[in-house]
Design an enzyme around this catalytic site. Structure first.
Site, mmCIF file in Angstrom:
data_model
loop_
_atom_site.group_PDB
_atom_site.id
_atom_site.type_symbol
_atom_site.label_atom_id
_atom_site.label_comp_id
_atom_site.label_asym_id
_atom_site.label_seq_id
_atom_site.Cartn_x
_atom_site.Cartn_y
_atom_site.Cartn_z
ATOM 1 N N SER A 145 0.844 -1.193 0.000
ATOM 2 C CA SER A 145 0.000 0.000 0.000
ATOM 3 C C SER A 145 0.876 1.239 0.000
ATOM 4 O O SER A 145 2.032 1.195 0.467
ATOM 5 C CB SER A 145 -0.889 0.007 1.251
ATOM 6 N N TYR A 158 -1.713 -0.018 10.930
ATOM 7 C CA TYR A 158 -1.863 -0.493 9.562
ATOM 8 C C TYR A 158 -0.658 -0.073 8.721
ATOM 9 O O TYR A 158 -0.069 -0.889 7.986
ATOM 10 C CB TYR A 158 -3.152 0.049 8.953
#
Length: 245
Positions: A145, A158
């Site tokens: 990501s 995260y």
């Protein structure tokens, strides 16, 4: 003159987190490109639906939780037992939960860290072992990501897991390149999937319309795998035109 694309016909690609979103879209596009796919996820009924859609000659499935090293071993074994080889692995399984550092339970954070980090490590280890044993090289594609390149507020844990994936990919590339193994981290911005719905995202949120689509990331996966073997892409950052970087 552009580099010629490799023909993926007959190649075998294992995908984790294959029952929805990016994994599901990648499976479809790979089969369309002539590859055979070995799919793993926790939801057996969704995997069965993909077999029905894409054809049993093209797809093999196994349920499993990527936090368990045995799941990675089972995925590689299924590829060899069903199709006689493994050419590439797409480590796509992951979860996201947004919120401040104190907003999530210990169990939530542990699940996220183990799924995103351990799930990547176990899958890569099994694939590298298979590639070295076959001595034919291979591809390890990690769906990370942009959060692993620069974190944001309310996603510290995260982002930490995604930074770990990006760092792992870079280090693994330096370790296995001479074995003919290519390692790529694909780093998309937000993608309109069921990812994090109920854990920081709301289904039907109008802002999701500006996000990438799963098919966009699947295109990147197929493009990376179809590169001539003389070159490798170590990192691919992706944003939609509607998202600020």
């Amino acid at each position: 003159m552009p580099a010629e694309a490799r023909d993926l016909t007959g190649t075998v690609v294992a995908i984790t987190g294959a029952s929805a979103g990016i994994g599901e879209a990648s499976a479809r596009l790979l089969v369309e490109s002539g590859a055979r796919v070995v799919l793993q996820a926790r939801r057996a009924e969704r995997l069965e639906a993909l077999v029905a859609e894409l054809g049993a000659d093209n797809v093999a499935t196994v349920t499993g939780d990527v936090r368990d090293p045995a799941a990675a071993t089972a995925l590689v074994r299924l590829a060899n037992d069903t199709f006689g080889r493994l050419d590439s692995v797409v480590l796509n399984a992951g979860i996201g939960m947004y919120g401040g550092i104190l907003d999530r339970s210990d169990d939530d954070l542990t699940t996220m860290m183990r799924t995103n980090v351990e799930g990547t490590v176990w899958g890569a280890r099994s694939a590298v072992q298979a590639f070295r044993e076959s001595a034919t090289g291979g591809d390890v594609v990690i769906v990370a990501s942009v959060a692993g390149l620069r974190g944001g507020a309310d996603e510290a844990v995260y982002a930490a897991t995604k930074f770990a994936q990006v760092g792992f990919a870079g280090a693994l590339d330096r370790e296995v390149r001479t074995d003919g193994i290519r390692v790529t981290a694909i780093c998309p911005a937000g993608v309109e999937t069921e990812f994090a719905i109920g854990a920081g995202r709301t289904e039907g949120d109008p802002s999701l319309a500006d996000y990438l689509r799963p098919e966009d990331v699947a295109h990147a996966v197929v493009t990376v795998l179809a590169q001539p073997r003389r070159l490798r892409t170590t990192q691919w950052q992706m944003w939609s035109m509607g998202q600020g970087s």
